[in-house]
Design an enzyme around this catalytic site. Structure first.
Site, PDB file in Angstrom:
ATOM      1  N   GLN A   1      26.406  63.338  47.465  1.00 23.75           N
ATOM      2  CA  GLN A   1      24.985  63.074  47.225  1.00 23.75           C
ATOM      3  C   GLN A   1      24.381  62.201  48.326  1.00 23.75           C
ATOM      4  O   GLN A   1      23.249  62.406  48.749  1.00 23.75           O
ATOM      5  CB  GLN A   1      24.790  62.389  45.866  1.00 23.75           C
ATOM      6  CG  GLN A   1      25.059  63.281  44.669  1.00 23.75           C
ATOM      7  CD  GLN A   1      24.040  64.393  44.526  1.00 23.75           C
ATOM      8  OE1 GLN A   1      22.843  64.212  44.739  1.00 23.75           O
ATOM      9  NE2 GLN A   1      24.514  65.579  44.182  1.00 23.75           N
TER      10      GLN A   1
ATOM     11  N   GLY B   1      25.760  67.867  46.427  1.00 25.83           N
ATOM     12  CA  GLY B   1      25.026  67.361  47.580  1.00 25.83           C
ATOM     13  C   GLY B   1      24.830  68.377  48.690  1.00 25.83           C
ATOM     14  O   GLY B   1      23.747  68.447  49.287  1.00 25.83           O
TER      15      GLY B   1
ATOM     16  N   ASP C   1      31.180  56.744  40.452  1.00 27.26           N
ATOM     17  CA  ASP C   1      30.709  56.013  39.271  1.00 27.26           C
ATOM     18  C   ASP C   1      31.653  54.878  38.868  1.00 27.26           C
ATOM     19  O   ASP C   1      31.201  53.800  38.486  1.00 27.26           O
ATOM     20  CB  ASP C   1      30.525  56.992  38.107  1.00 27.26           C
ATOM     21  CG  ASP C   1      29.398  57.976  38.397  1.00 27.26           C
ATOM     22  OD1 ASP C   1      28.260  57.522  38.576  1.00 27.26           O
ATOM     23  OD2 ASP C   1      29.664  59.183  38.479  1.00 27.26           O
TER      24      ASP C   1
ATOM     25  N   HIS D   1      23.168  59.219  38.346  1.00 24.03           N
ATOM     26  CA  HIS D   1      23.864  59.515  37.094  1.00 24.03           C
ATOM     27  C   HIS D   1      23.779  58.250  36.249  1.00 24.03           C
ATOM     28  O   HIS D   1      23.829  57.143  36.787  1.00 24.03           O
ATOM     29  CB  HIS D   1      25.315  59.921  37.393  1.00 24.03           C
ATOM     30  CG  HIS D   1      26.152  60.183  36.170  1.00 24.03           C
ATOM     31  ND1 HIS D   1      25.674  60.859  35.068  1.00 24.03           N
ATOM     32  CD2 HIS D   1      27.430  59.864  35.882  1.00 24.03           C
ATOM     33  CE1 HIS D   1      26.634  60.936  34.166  1.00 24.03           C
ATOM     34  NE2 HIS D   1      27.704  60.337  34.628  1.00 24.03           N
TER      35      HIS D   1
HETATM   36  P1  NAD Z   1      31.328  60.995  46.644  1.00 24.71           P
HETATM   37  O1  NAD Z   1      32.698  60.641  46.194  1.00 24.71           O
HETATM   38  O2  NAD Z   1      31.093  62.312  47.291  1.00 24.71           O
HETATM   39  O3  NAD Z   1      30.799  59.874  47.672  1.00 24.71           O
HETATM   40  C1  NAD Z   1      30.961  58.506  47.422  1.00 24.71           C
HETATM   41  C2  NAD Z   1      30.690  57.682  48.664  1.00 24.71           C
HETATM   42  O4  NAD Z   1      30.927  56.304  48.360  1.00 24.71           O
HETATM   43  C3  NAD Z   1      31.548  58.005  49.861  1.00 24.71           C
HETATM   44  O5  NAD Z   1      30.735  57.887  51.021  1.00 24.71           O
HETATM   45  C4  NAD Z   1      32.599  56.888  49.850  1.00 24.71           C
HETATM   46  O6  NAD Z   1      33.093  56.634  51.130  1.00 24.71           O
HETATM   47  C5  NAD Z   1      31.782  55.724  49.346  1.00 24.71           C
HETATM   48  N1  NAD Z   1      32.587  54.699  48.675  1.00 24.71           N
HETATM   49  C6  NAD Z   1      33.654  54.872  47.873  1.00 24.71           C
HETATM   50  N2  NAD Z   1      34.095  53.682  47.404  1.00 24.71           N
HETATM   51  C7  NAD Z   1      33.277  52.740  47.918  1.00 24.71           C
HETATM   52  C8  NAD Z   1      33.218  51.312  47.804  1.00 24.71           C
HETATM   53  N3  NAD Z   1      34.095  50.656  47.043  1.00 24.71           N
HETATM   54  N4  NAD Z   1      32.239  50.679  48.492  1.00 24.71           N
HETATM   55  C9  NAD Z   1      31.348  51.342  49.239  1.00 24.71           C
HETATM   56  N5  NAD Z   1      31.363  52.691  49.386  1.00 24.71           N
HETATM   57  C10 NAD Z   1      32.319  53.373  48.737  1.00 24.71           C
HETATM   58  O7  NAD Z   1      30.371  60.787  45.364  1.00 24.71           O
HETATM   59  P2  NAD Z   1      29.154  61.725  44.877  1.00 24.71           P
HETATM   60  O8  NAD Z   1      29.709  62.953  44.261  1.00 24.71           O
HETATM   61  O9  NAD Z   1      28.149  61.835  45.960  1.00 24.71           O
HETATM   62  O10 NAD Z   1      28.570  60.850  43.667  1.00 24.71           O
HETATM   63  C11 NAD Z   1      27.681  59.784  43.872  1.00 24.71           C
HETATM   64  C12 NAD Z   1      26.806  59.642  42.640  1.00 24.71           C
HETATM   65  O11 NAD Z   1      26.038  60.831  42.477  1.00 24.71           O
HETATM   66  C13 NAD Z   1      27.574  59.457  41.335  1.00 24.71           C
HETATM   67  O12 NAD Z   1      26.830  58.598  40.513  1.00 24.71           O
HETATM   68  C14 NAD Z   1      27.595  60.847  40.749  1.00 24.71           C
HETATM   69  O13 NAD Z   1      27.722  60.867  39.333  1.00 24.71           O
HETATM   70  C15 NAD Z   1      26.231  61.340  41.172  1.00 24.71           C
HETATM   71  N6  NAD Z   1      26.039  62.788  41.193  1.00 24.71           N
HETATM   72  C16 NAD Z   1      26.930  63.588  41.844  1.00 24.71           C
HETATM   73  C17 NAD Z   1      26.698  64.960  41.894  1.00 24.71           C
HETATM   74  C18 NAD Z   1      27.643  65.885  42.638  1.00 24.71           C
HETATM   75  O14 NAD Z   1      27.475  67.080  42.520  1.00 24.71           O
HETATM   76  N7  NAD Z   1      28.601  65.420  43.425  1.00 24.71           N
HETATM   77  C19 NAD Z   1      25.559  65.514  41.297  1.00 24.71           C
HETATM   78  C20 NAD Z   1      24.639  64.656  40.667  1.00 24.71           C
HETATM   79  C21 NAD Z   1      24.903  63.301  40.630  1.00 24.71           C
END
Ligand code: NAD
Ligand code: MG
Length: 330
Positions: free
Chosen positions: A27, A133, A82, A107
């Site tokens: 995302q 994303g 999350d 979320h």
């Molecule tokens: P992801 O795992 O793809 O990305 C997470 C990011 O956070 C990465 O850049 C990672 O390097 C970074 N990260 C991890 N641990 C960290 C820490 N301790 N400190 C700082 N950065 C850190 O996650 P995502 O799928 O993009 O999800 C992000 C949010 O979006 C969540 O709340 C999820 O529920 C929501 N969401 C996801 C989707 C989807 O399809 N993937 C859809 C709608 C909503």
């Protein structure tokens, strides 16, 4: 139900604001780049040791340590996994929030289940694209958008709906249509969908069908094609035309057999267990279990992963997918 489109949202609301996108995963990269190209001032916050920093710079955005990004921003969009958000919130976000700042999520889990409880003077909204994303990004570059949900949790200044809708416009959501929801509805329905239907329900259906065929003496390769591989075709048809569209496209034999046998597989008993799953989500049992599982180092989760990785359908699937040149190996 009201849908919000481009005309219902004004990007000028974000004109003098800096948005910090925390995380640059699925995302994060899509929100940051779409907002940037919509003319919003965007920075990215990452851990100082993050290997993603170079990618952000190559994409033309400024990247800072999480705490610094929060300090510089008016709006902080939390796009971290999350289960990590609470720790990052306590360590890097909360100490750097100013009154009038706004916190945003894609979320509702951490807000709805009280893992993150921002001070009253901080506005809290959600904009959740209903797609992964890479799709949010690709569709935006093609001039369209992925539908989004938005919700307001707390609104100290009384204008947060305009901010949330402007944000949704910036990521492309109002090009397709945006629906208002609540943190409660989004969180509970999302968890239910992934547990009962999408991730949990569908995989058990596929695997059980596979095992029934193999146990009856059919070749595992044939069982894999029938129960897993062909599911994509059926799902694509439902995605494009609903259940009726799918039944219109398959043979009459498949339609009749499906309509008569489906309710034997998913019966009143299955419905009752789905209702129990929903209840465990609504009363917080699932959230408590998952939060404790993370605190305990995820011993059960790892054991479940090992058990799943040893399923016969996974072994045969790995071999068969090697024959499929069109499937991306990643
Ligand atoms: P992801 O795992 O793809 O990305 C997470 C990011 O956070 C990465 O850049 C990672 O390097 C970074 N990260 C991890 N641990 C960290 C820490 N301790 N400190 C700082 N950065 C850190 O996650 P995502 O799928 O993009 O999800 C992000 C949010 O979006 C969540 O709340 C999820 O529920 C929501 N969401 C996801 C989707 C989807 O399809 N993937 C859809 C709608 C909503
Ligand atoms: Mg979901």
């Amino acid at each position: 139900m009201k849908l919000f489109y481009d005309n219902d949202a004004d990007l000028n609301v974000l004109k003098d604001k800096t948005v910090a996108v925390l995380g640059y995963g699925s995302q994060g990269h899509a929100h940051a780049l779409n907002l940037h190209e919509s003319g919003v001032s965007v920075i990215v916050g990452l851990r100082s040791d993050s290997s993603t920093r170079d990618k952000v710079k190559k994409d033309g955005l400024n990247v800072y340590d999480t705490a610094d990004a929060v300090s510089k921003a008016d709006i902080v969009m939390v796009l971290l996994p999350d289960e990590k958000q609470k720790d990052v919130y306590e360590k890097d976000i909360l100490p750097n929030l100013q009154p009038g700042n706004i916190l945003a999520f894609a979320h509702g889990f951490n807000i709805h289940f009280n893992q993150i409880a921002p001070p009253r003077e901080i506005g809290v909204f959600m904009v959740a694209p209903k797609g992964p994303g890479h799709l949010v990004r690709r569709v935006y570059t093609q001039g369209a958008g992925v539908p989004c949900l938005f919700a307001i949790h707390q609104d100290p200044d009384g204008n947060l709906r305009d901010v949330a809708l402007a944000y949704a416009k910036g990521v492309g959501g109002t090009r397709a249509g945006v629906i208002e929801t609540t943190f409660e509805e989004e969180t509970e329905s999302d968890l239910f969908g992934e547990q009962a239907v999408l991730c949990g329900g569908a995989t058990e259906l596929v695997n059980t069908g596979f095992e029934v065929l193999v146990n009856a003496g059919y070749k595992p390769e044939i069982a894999y094609f029938e129960c897993l591989h062909e599911l994509k075709l059926i799902v694509d048809l439902m995605y494009e035309g609903g259940i009726a569209g799918m039944y219109h496209s398959v043979s009459d034999t498949a339609e009749y057999g499906g309509m008569t046998s489906g309710p034997k597989v998913i019966n009143a008993d299955t419905r009752k267990r789905m209702e129990e799953i929903l209840e465990n989500i609504q009363n917080g049992s699932f959230a408590r279990e998952w939060i404790l599982e993370n605190k305990a180092g995820r011993a059960s989760h790892e054991a479940l992963r090992r058990k799943h990785s040893r399923l016969p359908i996974e072994k045969i699937g790995g071999e068969l997918r090697n024959m499929m040149s069109w499937i991306k190996k990643d």
